[in-house]
Design an enzyme around this catalytic site. Structure first.
Site, PDB file in Angstrom:
ATOM      1  N   LYS A   1      27.168  39.079  14.860  1.00 37.02           N
ATOM      2  CA  LYS A   1      26.075  39.801  15.537  1.00 37.02           C
ATOM      3  C   LYS A   1      24.784  39.540  14.770  1.00 37.02           C
ATOM      4  O   LYS A   1      24.803  39.394  13.539  1.00 37.02           O
ATOM      5  CB  LYS A   1      26.384  41.290  15.648  1.00 37.02           C
ATOM      6  CG  LYS A   1      26.164  42.119  14.401  1.00 37.02           C
ATOM      7  CD  LYS A   1      26.235  43.608  14.749  1.00 37.02           C
ATOM      8  CE  LYS A   1      25.573  44.458  13.672  1.00 37.02           C
ATOM      9  NZ  LYS A   1      26.317  44.593  12.435  1.00 37.02           N
TER      10      LYS A   1
ATOM     11  N   ASP B   1      29.261  46.616   7.503  1.00 31.77           N
ATOM     12  CA  ASP B   1      27.786  46.676   7.484  1.00 31.77           C
ATOM     13  C   ASP B   1      27.356  48.032   6.929  1.00 31.77           C
ATOM     14  O   ASP B   1      27.510  49.058   7.585  1.00 31.77           O
ATOM     15  CB  ASP B   1      27.268  46.488   8.918  1.00 31.77           C
ATOM     16  CG  ASP B   1      25.778  46.278   8.929  1.00 31.77           C
ATOM     17  OD1 ASP B   1      25.136  46.546   7.886  1.00 31.77           O
ATOM     18  OD2 ASP B   1      25.253  45.850   9.970  1.00 31.77           O
TER      19      ASP B   1
ATOM     20  N   GLU C   1      19.406  32.906   6.002  1.00 32.99           N
ATOM     21  CA  GLU C   1      19.490  31.656   6.764  1.00 32.99           C
ATOM     22  C   GLU C   1      20.156  31.857   8.118  1.00 32.99           C
ATOM     23  O   GLU C   1      19.640  31.428   9.144  1.00 32.99           O
ATOM     24  CB  GLU C   1      20.277  30.601   5.979  1.00 32.99           C
ATOM     25  CG  GLU C   1      19.499  30.009   4.824  1.00 32.99           C
ATOM     26  CD  GLU C   1      20.405  29.749   3.639  1.00 32.99           C
ATOM     27  OE1 GLU C   1      21.328  28.940   3.770  1.00 32.99           O
ATOM     28  OE2 GLU C   1      20.198  30.408   2.600  1.00 32.99           O
TER      29      GLU C   1
ATOM     30  N   ARG D   1      20.838  34.743   9.532  1.00 31.24           N
ATOM     31  CA  ARG D   1      20.269  35.928  10.188  1.00 31.24           C
ATOM     32  C   ARG D   1      21.277  36.614  11.104  1.00 31.24           C
ATOM     33  O   ARG D   1      20.956  37.069  12.198  1.00 31.24           O
ATOM     34  CB  ARG D   1      18.986  35.572  10.940  1.00 31.24           C
ATOM     35  CG  ARG D   1      17.881  35.183   9.946  1.00 31.24           C
ATOM     36  CD  ARG D   1      16.645  34.695  10.600  1.00 31.24           C
ATOM     37  NE  ARG D   1      16.080  35.683  11.505  1.00 31.24           N
ATOM     38  CZ  ARG D   1      15.512  35.369  12.654  1.00 31.24           C
ATOM     39  NH1 ARG D   1      15.450  34.125  13.044  1.00 31.24           N
ATOM     40  NH2 ARG D   1      14.997  36.300  13.419  1.00 31.24           N
ATOM     41  N   SER D   2      22.537  36.586  10.642  1.00 35.16           N
ATOM     42  CA  SER D   2      23.575  37.298  11.389  1.00 35.16           C
ATOM     43  C   SER D   2      24.653  37.693  10.398  1.00 35.16           C
ATOM     44  O   SER D   2      24.722  37.194   9.282  1.00 35.16           O
ATOM     45  CB  SER D   2      24.158  36.409  12.487  1.00 35.16           C
ATOM     46  OG  SER D   2      24.743  35.259  11.909  1.00 35.16           O
TER      47      SER D   2
ATOM     48  N   ASP E   1       2.489  52.635   7.025  1.00 33.03           N
ATOM     49  CA  ASP E   1       3.704  51.864   7.261  1.00 33.03           C
ATOM     50  C   ASP E   1       4.479  52.524   8.387  1.00 33.03           C
ATOM     51  O   ASP E   1       4.553  53.745   8.456  1.00 33.03           O
ATOM     52  CB  ASP E   1       4.554  51.830   5.996  1.00 33.03           C
ATOM     53  CG  ASP E   1       4.078  50.743   5.055  1.00 33.03           C
ATOM     54  OD1 ASP E   1       3.734  49.657   5.553  1.00 33.03           O
ATOM     55  OD2 ASP E   1       4.037  50.987   3.839  1.00 33.03           O
TER      56      ASP E   1
END
Lengths: 670, 562
Positions: free
Chosen positions: A385, A338, A370, A372-373, A301
């Site tokens: 972002k 975040d 969905e 993706r930000s 990985d």
């Protein structure tokens, strides 16, 4: 748990091993090892000869001489048993120190009843709270907790385990630090991987591996040759009118059969599993270690193996015309909530405390699959972002233009192995953040080493092909699987296997289970799901993805140690012949003194020296058998030359020197 | 340099030069590719197939190959017993030689059937011309059988993974027609020009210089001698074999006969390389075989040329070398060289009495047969060598930390078991046979020509020669007794068929396995390092198994003499 790593012979282990050396003299146990079984029979015959002489037989030499031969043969047996016993004792001690952590802890069941951990059955559900020691291996079915696994892994940082997903597995003996979890017992007491491993080491369930069987056939063959040689020597000697004593026949036989490797063979196998255990890898069979040495392809990985855990922000690119300070502010604010390592690294790079900005009514927008930000809304401002296509979508939906400059920026970051994040304010692009993977220091050298071993490394990553290619090149892996789904791994493994290659992989998730089962060597991380652990044939307690590399070397060492000691053992015979054959015939055929090139003192001293050498070489090689022959990735032919030189040529020369020295010593007494 | 030695070197060099193109030709023949001899042999072979009803394209697995091989040998055995036991009253017997007794016929049949030609009779008195022609037929077909078995092994390593190993009869017939026959024809032409007899007339009478009348045996010798060598058979037309002036008339025939022995075993090594498309591997094999051969041959040439110290002590000029038992027209060097050529290559024809070789020369002759894989017999040599390769691969594979593999196939317990049984069979047959002979002096002591160490060497040589399917003798032994005929007959049979069955089985099993591609971790088997390993395995196994026996025979004799 690494307390006896450097000491080969702990006094406590020595005592146990000495005791075992005698217990192992039981014929049923000796019979498992054909070479040593012949020595066992030889010793019995010599003991009978001693009795025979005690009753007045004159033709077999002095009683003392025969008794000494008997004792030396007996010692040879004990030495061989000791080698196996010490290897077992060491493996057991290692496993015990792991097991100690999980003995007799109270377990609180769902209904409030408290029982001992040893009474837990598969399927039972128990509850653990902060401060509890987890009584058994199991799977979290409810809740989330931080757990200190240092007792098992030696890693002090706590880890988070939660129900569902790939981090649901807990190990008995580890400690819950916070929160409360409900755990379902997955293994019956005494059937955990560790218990299985201990049984393997103790020999109760140890089966010979295919390679060990093939080698035993070779050694049995050599033993048979020498049975023929020694038995036919009797009529030959009678024809030449040379009487040969039984002691001389038995000594010649015991010296010629490959006792050195025969005595050390099982110790080598156990030591291999033990070395794996010392690397904190539990193997489910000896065969798995052996197979690891043969591995041709290694699936690794990316995250954690090739790169340090997570990506880091490395650079900001504001769009032409956007004030740099404004861009910085937007970047910092959008990353404020975040919690991902990437998010934290953005604030770190910006070097600004987000709280220094005065903003009204902040609302944090979480990342979803969905959109993706992620981002933040405050006042009338919406900062987002996310992945470039997601932001592009957003921007173009609002009727704004996605700058070509950004487009190019994104492309160039991707092709350099980075991950671009585009930042937009009110559906207008502000700029791009570059995230970069940090390749682990020293990993290139490790891959180079693997390449020299002839092993192909394959990086598995969810990244897009462009990024994957860049990292693959930079880290020096041979191939990569980008945007990998579990079935991709599976297909890759199948494909390699269909071409005859052996594949090793490491995995943790339930998703990985089929691939782990398909791989020839599947190493499951201890933190992984029960399914993954059942599917693989090894479990890594450290959850360290680079462990595969160590496992491969342990496997190679195991085979090499067998090969080199076999060579050494057989090469020894040359010198032993030159010691014993002249001794057999010199009395009746003085001409054969010419063969006594070592100029040994007398026939008796020559025979004694040879069998003494034959006996003591076993304990002298125990350290080598336990530690294993050092593996050097210098290419197969160079390695063969090197080992042939050391163990082949050495195996011819050493006994000449050794037997001569022993003879000098023995001749003082005879 | 000495011209005697130059002659040997020239012969060896020419053989090598011709072996490489011949190897290429042989590989083409077995692969079914076009060769320049197709127009000649295609119709002949088609005739054979039509008459016998065999379909040469019918693929066989390794077991079917072995069944075909053993069946055809059984048929020949029965035919042979019939002919040899009744030839006295059959045609082509101008000298009126008698039929053979049952035990002698058994020994003769077996020994020719197994490509050994241990002769317990003398050609002049013990066999009719019909018998000789029958034996000549056996010399062709048994060499063909050995080569066909080798080709099964070739085929197994040529394909990546297969159970289809070609057709036995196809390989066998092509070996006889396209390889053995043409070479034998060329050699026969040379021999006839050099004065070898080629007639069906009976004994001739000459008057010698002393005025006495001498009866001289003759016969179809020039037809017999080429295949005797090219097929690595070695059975002589006359009792004295290659030492007989009519069977080896000149220095040239001596050299051509040696060439004849060398050429097929050497070419088969190169054919293997061409056939499996690994020429370097063939060179590795050739290298190991040649080093082994030279290590035996050079000391022998040297010892035979230096003469016998016991003779020197008697004040007799010994400068021509140890000439006891040697032909003056051939000389000590060529005789010493031949003694190793004929023993490494399982031919067993002789041009001097090995019984009279110097002690350690005798040991080298024994060692050559004990190893039996330096070139070896037609086809059989490669099969024997394969066993040593398997053992070497196994040990060296472990030494580099990988499960041993050869040509991309893993060597596992089953292959090791077979390899070990075959490796054991050879010392078992030799040592147990000799031990029986030594333990039963009532059957053997009267047949020995010498007492003591040398007598022991004679017994050891007889069984070594039988087990190696060599056929030469330490000719001091009076070996036409029931004991020798039966016991060596059994050793011959086992010594022939076990080393064919074993390697074919190993190759067949390996062919069925999955092919593993080479990686940097794979041990390369076409390197000098691996060659050294093979050599070490051969030397150690031979040395370890036979050292005590050799110590009581030639080594004891050597130390007594010097």
């Amino acid at each position: 748990m690494n307390n006896n790593k450097n000491k080969l012979f702990e006094p406590a282990l020595m005592n146990e091993a000495l005791k075992q050396s005698f217990i192992k003299l039981h014929p049923a146990k000796m019979f498992r090892n054909p070479v040593m079984f012949m020595v066992w029979i030889g010793t019995l015959v010599m003991a009978a000869v001693c009795v025979w002489i005690a009753f007045g037989e004159q033709s077999q030499g002095s009683f003392a001489y025969n008794l000494i031969v008997t004792v030396i043969l007996f010692a040879t047996l004990l030495f061989a048993n000791f080698a196996e016993a010490i290897a077992e004792a060491r493996g057991k001690a290692q496993a015990d120190s792991l097991r100690k952590t999980r003995e007799e802890t109270p377990a609180r069941l769902e209904n409030g009843e408290t029982i001992s951990s040893s009474q837990l059955k598969k399927g039972d559900v128990f509850i653990c709270e902060a401060g509890d020691i987890i009584p058994s291996d199991g799977e979290i079915i409810e809740g989330l907790a931080t757990i200190d696994e240092s007792a098992i892994t030696g890693e002090s940082a706590p880890v988070i385990r939660e129900a569902g997903g790939d981090k649901s597995s807990v190990t008995g003996g580890t400690k819950v630090l916070s929160d409360k979890i409900k755990v379902c017992v997955t293994t019956e007491a005494g059937e955990s991987f560790l218990d299985k491993m201990i049984a393997l080491v103790e020999g109760a369930s140890r089966q010979k591996t295919p390679n060990e069987i093939a080698l035993t056939i070779l050694l049995s063959g050599f033993t048979l040759v020498f049975i023929i040689v020694v038995v036919t020597l009797k009529p030959f000697a009678d024809y030449a009118q040379t009487p040969i004593t039984i002691a001389a026949f038995i000594s010649l036989f015991v010296c010629l059969i490959p006792t050195t490797i025969g005595g050390l063979l099982s110790a080598i196998g156990i030591a291999g599993m033990d070395r794996a255990l010392r690397a904190n890898v539990i193997t489910k069979s000896g065969k798995a270690v052996e197979t690891a040495g043969d591995v041709d392809v290694l699936l690794l990985d990316k995250t954690g193996t090739i790169t340090i855990g997570n990506r880091k922000a490395t650079k900001f690119y504001p769009v032409n015309g956007v004030d740099e300070k404004h861009f910085l502010k937007s970047v910092v604010l959008s990353s404020m909530a975040d919690e991902t390592p990437e998010g934290k690294s953005i604030i770190e790079l910006a070097g600004v405390n987000p709280l220094s900005y005065q903003i009204q009514n902040p609302r944090f927008i979480k990342f979803t699959a969905e959109t993706r930000s992620s981002g933040i809304d405050y006042d009338t401002i919406k900062i987002r972002k996310g992945a470039s296509d997601a932001i592009k979508n957003l921007v173009e939906k609002a009727g704004n233009h996605f700058p070509s400059e950004t487009e190019e920026q994104v492309k160039s970051i991707s092709s350099n192995g980075g991950t671009p994040l585009v930042v937009a304010e009110n559906e207008k692009v502000l700029g791009v953040i570059e995230l970069q993977d940090i390749i682990k220091p020293g990993i290139q050298e490790r891959f180079e080493r693997l390449r020299k071993m002839g092993i192909k490394t394959v990086m598995v990553t969810g990244d897009n092909p462009l990024t994957a290619k860049y990292i693959a090149e930079k880290a020096g892996v041979d191939d990569f699987i980008a945007e990998a789904k579990p079935e991709d791994k599976m297909n890759y493994i199948r494909n390699e296997q269909s071409q005859g290659r052996l594949v090793a992989m490491m995995g943790d998730g339930t998703n990985d289970a089929p691939a782990l089962a398909q791989a020839d060597v599947g190493v499951a991380m201890n933190s992984g799901t029960q399914a993954a652990k059942e599917a693989g044939n090894m479990v890594d307690l450290d959850n360290d993805p680079t462990k595969l590399i160590e496992v491969v070397e342990i496997g190679k060492q195991l085979l090499m140690t067998r090969g080199t000691l076999t060579t050494f053992s057989i090469a020894n015979d040359v010198a032993k012949y030159f010691a014993i054959v002249p001794a057999l015939f010199i009395a009746s055929i003085p001409a054969l003194q010419g063969l006594n090139i070592m100029n040994l003192h007398s026939p008796e001293s020559a025979i004694l020296s040879a069998i003494i050498f034959n006996a003591i070489v076993i304990p002298m090689l125990i350290p080598l058998a336990l530690k294993g022959v050092a593996y050097k990735p210098i290419g197969a032919s160079a390695l063969l030359r090197r080992n042939l030189f050391i163990y082949g040529l050495g195996g011819i020369i050493v006994p000449f020197v050794g037997i001569k020295l022993i003879d000098l010593l023995v001749s003082v007494f005879i | 340099m000495n011209t005697e030695i130059l002659g040997i070197i020239a012969m060896f060099g020419v053989t090598l030069l011709l072996a490489i193109p011949l190897g290429k030709y042989i590989a083409k023949v077995y692969a079914g590719e076009r060769t320049f001899l197709d127009p000649v042999f295609n119709p002949i072979e088609r005739l054979f197939y039509k008459v016998s009803g065999i379909n040469p394209d019918n693929e066989m697995n390794w077991k079917q190959h072995l069944v075909a091989l053993l069946t055809i040998n059984l048929l020949w055995f029965l035919m042979s017993m019939g002919i040899l036991m009744n030839m006295g009253s059959l045609p082509l017997n101008p000298d009126g030689n008698p039929s053979q007794s049952a035990d002698l016929a058994f020994n003769t049949t077996i020994s020719f059937l197994v490509n050994c030609n241990l002769q317990h009779y003398s050609g002049e008195t013990g066999i009719s011309y019909l018998g000789q022609i029958w034996l000549m037929f056996l010399q062709f077909v048994t060499a063909g059988v050995g080569m066909a078995a080798a080709v099964v092994v070739f085929k197994a390593f040529r394909e990546k993974s297969t159970t289809q190993l070609g057709n036995f009869y196809n390989y066998f017939l092509k070996s006889c027609t396209r390889i053995l026959l043409p070479i034998s024809l060329v050699l026969a032409a040379i021999f006839v020009f050099e004065g070898m007899p080629m007639t069906f007339d009976g004994k001739d009478t000459i008057t010698n210089l002393q005025g006495d009348t001498v009866q001289v045996s003759r016969g179809p010798v020039a037809a017999f001698v080429p295949i005797k060598h090219v097929g690595t058979n070695g059975g002589g037309f006359f009792g004295a074999n290659g030492a007989h002036p009519l069977e080896n008339p000149s220095y040239l025939t001596n050299m051509v006969e040696m060439f004849g022995q060398f050429i097929i075993p050497m070419a088969m090594v190169f054919a293997f390389g061409f056939f499996i498309r690994r020429r370097k591997f063939a060179w590795m094999m050739y290298g190991v075989m040649t080093v082994g051969f030279l290590l035996l041959a050079i000391p022998n040439i040297n010892m035979e040329m230096n003469g016998n110290p016991a003779i020197t002590q008697m004040g007799i000029d010994n400068s021509l070398g140890a000439m006891e038992g040697k032909e003056i027209r051939l000389g000590a060097a060529a005789s010493g060289f031949w003694s190793i050529v004929t023993t490494v290559i399982s031919t067993g024809s002789i041009n001097s009495m090995h019984d009279s070789s110097m002690p350690l020369s005798g040991m080298n002759e024994l060692l050559a047969m004990m190893i039996n894989a330096f070139y070896g017999g037609a086809g059989a040599g490669i099969l024997n060598f394969l066993i040593f390769i398997i053992l070497a691969v196994f040990i060296s594979g472990l030494m580099v930390g990988r499960t041993p593999e050869f040509m991309g196939k893993k060597i596992e317990a089953r292959e090791m078991k077979i390899a070990m049984i075959i490796a054991l069979a050879h010392p078992f047959l030799i040592l147990v046979g000799t031990a029986l002979a030594a333990a039963l002096p009532q059957y053997t002591s009267a047949t020995l020509a010498n007492p003591g160490f040398h007598g022991f060497s004679e017994m050891l040589y007889e069984y070594t020669s039988s087990a190696a399917n060599n056929g030469s003798g330490f000719e001091g032994l009076g070996d036409n007794t029931v004991f020798w005929n039966i016991s060596t007959g059994i050793v011959l049979l086992l010594g022939r068929f076990l080393p064919i069955i074993g390697p074919v089985a190993i190759a067949g099993l390996l062919a069925e396995k999955k092919f593993i591609p080479e990686s940097a971790g794979t041990l390369k088997t076409d390197t000098s390092t691996f060659g050294l390993m093979v050599f070490a395995v051969i030397a150690i196994i031979a040395a370890l198994a036979f050292f005590p026996a050799l110590a009581l025979g030639p080594i004891a004799e050597y130390f007594s003499l010097y």
